[in-house]
Design a protein around this motif. Structure first.
Motif, PDB file in Angstrom:
ATOM      1  N   LYS A  72       0.807  -1.228   0.000  1.00  0.00           N
ATOM      2  CA  LYS A  72       0.000   0.000   0.000  1.00  0.00           C
ATOM      3  C   LYS A  72       0.841   1.280   0.000  1.00  0.00           C
ATOM      4  O   LYS A  72       0.408   2.295  -0.510  1.00  0.00           O
ATOM      5  N   GLU A  92      -2.491  -8.758  -3.694  1.00  0.00           N
ATOM      6  CA  GLU A  92      -2.427  -7.517  -2.923  1.00  0.00           C
ATOM      7  C   GLU A  92      -2.038  -6.333  -3.815  1.00  0.00           C
ATOM      8  O   GLU A  92      -2.575  -5.233  -3.658  1.00  0.00           O
ATOM      9  N   LYS A  95      -5.069  -5.325  -5.722  1.00  0.00           N
ATOM     10  CA  LYS A  95      -6.026  -4.640  -4.863  1.00  0.00           C
ATOM     11  C   LYS A  95      -5.596  -3.196  -4.591  1.00  0.00           C
ATOM     12  O   LYS A  95      -6.381  -2.257  -4.731  1.00  0.00           O
ATOM     13  N   GLN A  96      -4.337  -3.023  -4.237  1.00  0.00           N
ATOM     14  CA  GLN A  96      -3.845  -1.671  -3.919  1.00  0.00           C
ATOM     15  C   GLN A  96      -3.778  -0.793  -5.169  1.00  0.00           C
ATOM     16  O   GLN A  96      -4.006   0.409  -5.100  1.00  0.00           O
ATOM     17  N   ALA A  98      -5.824  -0.989  -7.669  1.00  0.00           N
ATOM     18  CA  ALA A  98      -7.212  -0.602  -7.931  1.00  0.00           C
ATOM     19  C   ALA A  98      -7.604   0.579  -7.047  1.00  0.00           C
ATOM     20  O   ALA A  98      -8.239   1.532  -7.513  1.00  0.00           O
ATOM     21  N   LEU A  99      -7.203   0.533  -5.794  1.00  0.00           N
ATOM     22  CA  LEU A  99      -7.524   1.638  -4.875  1.00  0.00           C
ATOM     23  C   LEU A  99      -6.896   2.949  -5.343  1.00  0.00           C
ATOM     24  O   LEU A  99      -7.412   4.029  -5.089  1.00  0.00           O
ATOM     25  N   GLN A 100      -5.767   2.829  -6.032  1.00  0.00           N
ATOM     26  CA  GLN A 100      -5.060   4.019  -6.531  1.00  0.00           C
ATOM     27  C   GLN A 100      -5.505   4.390  -7.944  1.00  0.00           C
ATOM     28  O   GLN A 100      -4.994   5.360  -8.509  1.00  0.00           O
ATOM     29  N   GLY A 101      -6.360   3.567  -8.518  1.00  0.00           N
ATOM     30  CA  GLY A 101      -6.773   3.810  -9.898  1.00  0.00           C
ATOM     31  C   GLY A 101      -5.638   3.629 -10.881  1.00  0.00           C
ATOM     32  O   GLY A 101      -5.547   4.310 -11.894  1.00  0.00           O
ATOM     33  N   ASN A 140      -5.857  -4.795 -12.442  1.00  0.00           N
ATOM     34  CA  ASN A 140      -4.998  -3.651 -12.172  1.00  0.00           C
ATOM     35  C   ASN A 140      -3.507  -4.001 -12.129  1.00  0.00           C
ATOM     36  O   ASN A 140      -2.700  -3.303 -11.513  1.00  0.00           O
TER      37      ASN A 140
END
Ligand SMILES: *Cc1c(COP(=O)(O)O)cnc(C)c1O
Length: 216
Positions: A72, A92, A95-96, A98-101, A140
């Motif tokens: 992250k 992971e 996932k991270q 994706a959170l950051q686009g 992502n």
């Protein structure tokens, strides 16, 4: 030395990634002033510290073992992660990212050294996971190729063999219909063996001490 290595890489059409771990900021800044933009670190903490104080157009590469709980911290800026050594880590990063686009380019680390190494997939394991579709379905992440480290030895024939094995495996994977066009990078070669790696068609070399030791 930097110019010479850069020229050797250019002739082989490989990208030179300067490994700045444990090196003085002033030397990194000098390399930056010479036009170098790709730098690599092997620890998250050092990546964060350096990114903070160095120019923002540097492309940072992560080349060391990455713990899932630290993804992250780098997902927002990392240019490429060379050291993906487990599916858990891949998940992971996805996932991270994706959170950051973002879509993060990654390489799968493959064990090639004859000595016992802790991190990386074996070729057999990697082939099987791929066939089972375990590297698919991540939206992502871009799986851009493979990374490997040869044995730490003076035995050039052994190093050459290890790089050759990885290159053959790389070509094999590239030829599979389940592997996408993104898959084209082969990250191998360090200070002691980058020339051998280039002879085996490495597309990225990660060189540190040889360059830095020559900077006054
Ligand atoms: C330290 C390191 C390098 C560079 O090593 P040098 O011998 O200083 O060139 C390359 N790849 C990885 C994964 C490293 O940890």
């Amino acid at each position: 030395m930097y110019d010479q290595i850069k020229e050797t890489c250019a002739q082989a059409r490989a990208k030179l990634i300067v490994v700045s771990k444990n090196q003085a900021l002033s030397k990194i800044q000098w390399l930056y002033s010479q036009g170098q933009r790709d730098f690599a670190e092997n620890r998250v903490q050092n990546l964060l510290e350096r990114k903070e104080v160095l120019p923002t157009d540097i492309q940072w590469h992560m080349i060391g073992h990455l713990q899932t709980n630290k993804v992250k911290y780098i997902a927002g800026f990392i240019h490429m992660i060379h050291s993906v050594d487990s599916l858990r880590l891949l998940e992971e990063i996805d996932k991270q990212a994706a959170l950051q686009g973002r879509i993060i380019p990654v390489l799968l680390q493959i064990k090639i050294a004859s000595e016992e190494t802790k991190y990386g997939f074996s070729m057999e394991e990697c082939r099987q996971l791929w066939q089972d579709g375990r590297f698919h379905g991540y939206t992502n992440i871009k799986v851009c190729g493979l990374m490997g480290m040869a044995s730490l030895t003076d035995d050039e024939d052994l190093i050459r063999q290890e790089f050759h094995q990885l290159r053959v495996f790389f070509e094999e994977m590239k030829g599979k219909d389940f592997v996408t066009d993104n898959f084209r990078e082969l990250s191998m070669g360090m200070s002691g063996d980058y020339q051998l790696a280039l002879q085996e068609h490495s597309t990225m070399v990660r060189v540190g001490s040889l360059i830095f030791d020559a900077i006054p």
